[in-house]
Design a protein around this motif. Structure first.
Motif, short mmCIF file in Angstrom:
data_model
loop_
_atom_site.label_atom_id
_atom_site.label_comp_id
_atom_site.label_asym_id
_atom_site.label_seq_id
_atom_site.Cartn_x
_atom_site.Cartn_y
_atom_site.Cartn_z
N THR A 329 -7.62 11.76 11.61
CA THR A 329 -6.80 11.64 10.40
C THR A 329 -5.93 10.40 10.45
O THR A 329 -5.82 9.65 9.46
N GLU A 330 -5.31 10.16 11.61
CA GLU A 330 -4.42 9.00 11.72
C GLU A 330 -5.21 7.69 11.64
O GLU A 330 -4.74 6.72 11.04
N ALA A 332 -7.95 7.25 10.01
CA ALA A 332 -8.40 7.10 8.63
C ALA A 332 -7.26 6.71 7.70
O ALA A 332 -7.49 6.16 6.61
N SER A 333 -6.02 6.97 8.11
CA SER A 333 -4.88 6.72 7.23
C SER A 333 -4.21 5.36 7.49
O SER A 333 -3.15 5.08 6.93
N HIS A 335 -4.89 2.57 6.35
CA HIS A 335 -4.79 1.80 5.11
C HIS A 335 -4.09 2.58 4.00
O HIS A 335 -4.10 2.17 2.84
N GLU A 336 -3.48 3.69 4.37
CA GLU A 336 -2.62 4.42 3.45
C GLU A 336 -1.42 3.54 3.07
O GLU A 336 -1.03 2.64 3.83
N ASP A 337 -0.84 3.78 1.91
CA ASP A 337 0.37 3.04 1.55
C ASP A 337 1.36 3.12 2.71
O ASP A 337 1.68 4.22 3.19
N ARG A 340 4.33 5.50 2.40
CA ARG A 340 3.90 6.90 2.38
C ARG A 340 3.50 7.35 3.79
O ARG A 340 3.83 8.46 4.21
N ARG A 341 2.80 6.48 4.51
CA ARG A 341 2.41 6.81 5.89
C ARG A 341 3.65 7.02 6.76
O ARG A 341 3.71 7.94 7.59
N ARG A 344 5.19 10.39 5.89
CA ARG A 344 4.33 11.48 6.37
C ARG A 344 4.47 11.67 7.88
O ARG A 344 4.58 12.80 8.37
N GLN A 345 4.49 10.57 8.61
CA GLN A 345 4.61 10.69 10.06
C GLN A 345 5.99 11.17 10.49
O GLN A 345 6.12 11.86 11.50
#
Length: 532
Positions: A329-330, A332-333, A335-337, A340-341, A344-345
């Protein structure tokens, strides 16, 4: 009478401290050690020089011990520092250079031995055991860790001298070295000549690379942000500040601007826009599969490919009752905003999953695994996965992340990916990203060091070694070293008297600057330089 072995340590920062500590814990005949350090940052180096208290270490204090096999050493020092401050302990007077009358480090370079400086005392009282708002762990100020390094250096030198060692500290820069009669001859910039049987290069890390050629006589560009207490103090609080980079150095810059009550916009710019991950609550974990012995056993059947490394990591997770989903999951994320990342973390600091924590426990083992991998896999990893691994394995403290998130939520901080170019304009600077142009009044360079990994001031010394066929450049940066001893390697031949420790070994090694790794390598070097 048997002549003492002469050991030269070129560079007097944290790596040198770890080496002196390792030497002081070993038995055997006494030797002579000469440390060459021209800067005013003896024992602290660039990362741990006296600086703003808002800049924290990125590992929990328990992981920052420089005494091998004693993870509580730094914590005990911190507790003693708090007691000394509470008792109002003073400090004996010494010269400003922090060097004793016979070339030894003085008490000014041993804050723990005599109460430390005023700044150290204040940090000890207010932040030595500072826990972040999430109660994840204590992350002391980095300047306080520098005080600890000074203290360890003082104590190590005292132990060595008590056993008959000769220890000298020379405030001179070594500019040339060459093999000579089974040893080496070192030449300093003052023209002094010194002979050594063993030479350990502890040159530290270089300054950020000026990728866009912005340095010059015009104001507004900060080529190297450290010490942030000095370099960022003159920035107009209303300026738009562009920070080149989104790694740990860029985070330090943003934290300092916040502490300075900066009012203007702050933009962190890089190609990928990946911030360091947020460190979760630490857990104790003894590696069962991801160990040097296991990988060396695998290597006896051939090279250990990246696929095999991932398989062993999966086995390690499974042994702890964990699956790979959290890490997947990490990854894959990435390139998350970025904002927001980050949020979330922060919400996952106390999450029950152990995947990221176990991955971070493997960090010291990386120095053993990396040389066993085939060249093509290492090149692929550096080209496509280095930022991801560095983000997840070298995270920031939760309190640091909380400050960044607050700046982002207030609309002051932007993390921008897709940086293409930065140039000067008539009124400041212009940064071109894939989403458009960003104008800035001030630019702070917080990018990575140059690919060759050689600090500018050390370039003549390193070039002299290459010219003398005592060193060779690794294609991934840094110098070639033998993994087991950190000795320099040329055309497959180990150089008997030359060693390297720290960022200069990048390429031959993977993780080179983390304190647990430096401590491990310093132990190995100490065994070899004192051996037959």
């Amino acid at each position: 009478m048997v002549r003492m072995r002469e050991i030269a340590v070129v560079g007097g920062g944290g790596g040198a401290v770890c080496l002196l500590e390792a030497l002081s814990q070993r038995s055997g005949p006494p030797a002579a050690v000469t440390v060459f350090e021209p800067s005013g940052r003896l024992w602290r180096g660039r990362p741990y020089q006296r600086d703003a208290d808002c800049i924290l270490v990125n590992l929990p204090s328990r992981a920052m011990s420089v005494r091998a096999g004693d993870p509580g050493h730094f914590d005990r020092w911190l507790a003693a520092a708090r007691r000394r401050e509470a008792d109002g302990a003073g400090e004996d007077g010494v010269g400003e250079d922090g060097v004793g009358e016979d070339g030894a480090p003085g008490k000014a370079d041993a804050a723990g031995a005599a109460g430390g400086s005023t700044a150290a005392g204040e940090a000890a009282a207010g932040g030595a055991g500072r826990a972040d708002p999430f109660n994840a762990a204590a992350f002391p100020a980095r300047t306080l860790f520098g005080d600890y390094l000074e203290s360890v250096a003082h104590d190590s030198v005292a132990r060595l001298r008590a056993r008959g060692w000769i220890v000298r500290v020379l405030p001179e820069r070594v500019v040339h070295a060459a093999p000579c009669g089974g040893g080496a001859t070192l030449t300093t910039e003052r023209g002094g000549s010194h002979r050594a049987d063993r030479v350990v290069l502890c040159l530290g890390a270089g300054a950020p690379h000026d990728r866009f050629g912005l340095d010059g006589p015009e104001p507004g560009f900060v080529p190297d942000p450290y010490p942030v207490a000095h370099t960022l103090a003159g920035i107009d609080p209303r300026d738009t500040v562009a920070v080149l980079g989104t790694g740990l150095t860029a985070v330090d810059v943003a934290l300092t601007l916040r502490a300075n009550r900066h009012q203007g916009p702050v933009c962190l710019l890089s190609r990928q826009g990946v911030l360091p991950a947020v460190r979760q609550r630490p857990v104790a974990h003894a590696l069962q599969h991801f160990t040097p012995d296991h990988f060396h056993a695998l290597s006896r059947r051939g090279e250990v490919g990246f696929t095999e490394v991932v398989r062993v990591l999966r086995d390690e997770l499974a042994a702890a009752g964990q699956g790979p989903a959290e890490l997947e999951t990490e990854l894959a994320s990435l390139h998350e905003d970025p904002a927001r990342r980050l949020r979330r973390q922060l919400d996952l600091v106390d999450a029950p999953g152990l995947g990221l924590r176990i991955l971070q426990h493997t960090l010291p083992v990386a120095v053993d695994v990396w040389p066993l991998m085939p060249h093509r896999d290492r090149a692929e990893l550096l080209r496509h996965h280095y930022r991801a691994i560095h983000s997840l394995c070298c995270p920031m403290p939760p309190s640091t992340a909380a400050h960044l998130s607050a700046m982002s939520d207030a609309g002051q901080l932007r993390i921008v990916r897709g940086l293409h170019n930065v140039s000067r304009t008539g009124r400041g600077f212009s940064a071109v990203t894939r989403d458009g142009r960003i104008d800035a009044d001030t630019v702070v360079n917080a990018t990575s060091v140059a690919a060759h990994r050689v600090p500018t001031a050390a370039a003549p010394l390193v070039q002299s070694l290459i010219t003398a066929s005592a060193a060779s450049v690794h294609p991934h940066g840094g110098l070639r070293v033998r993994r087991e001893t950190s000795q320099l390697v040329v055309n497959g031949t180990t150089q008997q008297c030359f060693y390297a420790l720290g960022d200069l070994t990048f390429g031959s090694l993977f993780i080179t600057a983390a304190i647990p790794v430096i401590v491990k390598l310093a132990q190995e070097i100490s065994r070899d330089v004192t051996g037959p």
